[in-house]
Design an enzyme around this catalytic site. Structure first.
Site, PDB file in Angstrom:
ATOM      1  N   ASP A 230     -50.978 -59.523-110.937  1.00 32.74           N
ATOM      2  CA  ASP A 230     -49.995 -59.845-110.297  1.00 32.74           C
ATOM      3  C   ASP A 230     -50.376 -60.710-109.090  1.00 32.74           C
ATOM      4  O   ASP A 230     -51.280 -60.435-108.294  1.00 32.74           O
ATOM      5  CB  ASP A 230     -49.428 -58.311-109.653  1.00 32.74           C
TER       6      ASP A 230
ATOM      7  N   TRP B  59     -48.091 -51.911-104.566  1.00 34.99           N
ATOM      8  CA  TRP B  59     -47.759 -52.703-105.916  1.00 34.99           C
ATOM      9  C   TRP B  59     -48.528 -52.289-107.086  1.00 34.99           C
ATOM     10  O   TRP B  59     -48.004 -52.345-108.104  1.00 34.99           O
ATOM     11  CB  TRP B  59     -47.600 -54.239-105.712  1.00 34.99           C
TER      12      TRP B  59
ATOM     13  N   LYS C  97     -42.407 -65.110-102.288  1.00 38.23           N
ATOM     14  CA  LYS C  97     -43.559 -65.448-101.386  1.00 38.23           C
ATOM     15  C   LYS C  97     -43.951 -66.912-101.213  1.00 38.23           C
ATOM     16  O   LYS C  97     -44.149 -67.458-100.236  1.00 38.23           O
ATOM     17  CB  LYS C  97     -44.711 -64.578-101.935  1.00 38.23           C
TER      18      LYS C  97
END
Ligand code: PLP
Length: 359
Positions: free
Chosen positions: A172, A102, A196
């Site tokens: 993030d 990511w 999530k």
């Protein structure tokens, strides 16, 4: 009805109390005679839902007044472009720490818009650790410094934050938001996909310091401009209405659980159940060690691919689903977000012990 323990990295489990409440309100929300899904986003009933959701998030995360909360779409992945389009408009430079896929995607996207520097990377050991950062390497006039706070795929997290001085730190936080208290004031911007630890997929939350808004490049699409969303209270177009409603319910549940310090305590106990077993097992082994270990995502291996596959298959039959590791790490991964009860971790470990004894 029997519910499984879902160890998926996302979309992930939601608290049962939230799902029950949503089902009770499915056909008739609060006497309106309609589902939240059917409501106009311009109605006063729906405005009350968004306002309450934002107020709860601000209260639970202790978000200061000079930060805007934006409810967007496009996932965390859209932020990889939205951040440089909005912020990389001073020196045109930004710094990145590459701690996994990511983080690397955020870097790859930003490179299309400016000069991006990799400060450190842990790619040499399949991202199984958080690399040391040397402040002398940081770009002093960077428009921002980007990290991925919790690395969902590899199971690492930053245990301390880089000191970036006046350069806004951006993180993030897709897979760790709401899992423990976080000092928002240390960041210029935080972003997370909801699927999530917050709610259903389709909602993306951005928490951004006000002075970083209004600097978008001319080429920035209207829908990618933070200022547009901030000025319109996330209602420039139709926001992900149902996702925001579910986030509101999740936040109420977190409040009832005792807030983020209580969540942290519970998450530490849950993670310890699994790590303690992994550290003593002769068959299973954690891929991350020490203070870099994530509380949310725990990758582990047996070292034997056939045994891993057998474990994943038998675990599924016992109601422990989505425990297969990411294809880039192999083995297994237990994602234990807020909604995973501690019994889920205990039962998984009991099953792992049984599997170890039988194999
Ligand atoms: C899941 C995840 C993403 C991708 O999120 P999308 O909402 O699917 O774009 C990005 N970063 C992290 C840390 C993630 O866990």
């Amino acid at each position: 009805m029997s519910r499984v323990y879902n160890f998926s990295a996302g979309p992930a489990m939601l608290p049962e109390a939230v799902l029950k409440r949503a089902s009770e309100e499915m056909l008739d929300y609060n006497g309106t005679g309609e589902s939240v899904m059917e409501m106009s986003h311009r109605s006063k009933e729906y405005q009350a839902i968004v306002d309450a959701c934002e107020a709860s998030l601000r209260e639970i995360m202790n978000i200061p007044e000079n930060y805007k909360v934006l409810f967007l779409q496009g996932g965390a992945s859209s932020q990889f472009a939205m951040i440089p389009l909005n912020l990389m408009n001073g020196s045109g430079k930004a710094d990145f720490v590459i701690t996994g896929q990511w983080a690397n995607k955020a870097y790859g996207e930003a490179k299309r818009y400016g000069e991006c520097k990799v400060i450190a990377s842990s790619k040499d050991k399949t991202f199984s650790y958080i690399p040391e950062l040397n402040k002398a390497d940081f770009t002093p006039d960077a428009d921002y410094f980007h990290i991925c706070l919790n690395n969902t795929i590899y199971g690492t997290k930053f245990s301390s934050l880089p000191d970036t001085g006046n350069v806004p730190l951006i993180a993030d936080v897709s897979s760790c938001i709401l899992s423990e208290p976080i000092d928002v004031t240390k960041f210029g911007l935080l972003y997370a996909g909801a699927q999530k630890n917050m709610g259903p997929a389709g909602l993306t939350v951005v928490i951004v310091r006000e002075d970083l808004i209004g600097k978008a490049r001319d080429i920035t699409p209207t829908m990618f401009n933070y200022q547009i969303h901030a000025e319109n209270g996330s209602m420039y177009n139709t926001p992900p209405t149902y996702g925001i409603y579910i986030l509101g319910l999740v936040l109420s549940w977190i409040k009832e659980m005792g807030g983020l310090s209580a969540m942290k305590d519970l998450n530490e106990r849950k993670a310890a159940v699994i790590y303690d077993f992994l550290d003593t097992s002769k068959m299973f082994k954690a891929t991350v060690s020490g203070s870099d270990r994530s509380l949310m995502n725990i990758p582990f291996i047996t070292g034997n691919d056939d045994l891993d596959s057998k474990f994943v298959k038998e675990a599924k039959a016992k109601g422990f689903i989505n425990i297969k590791g990411h294809r880039s790490v192999g083995g297994m991964r237990a994602s234990i977000y807020n909604a995973m009860p501690i019994e889920g971790c205990e039962k998984l470990v009991a099953f792992m012990k049984e599997f170890e004894a039988n194999n």
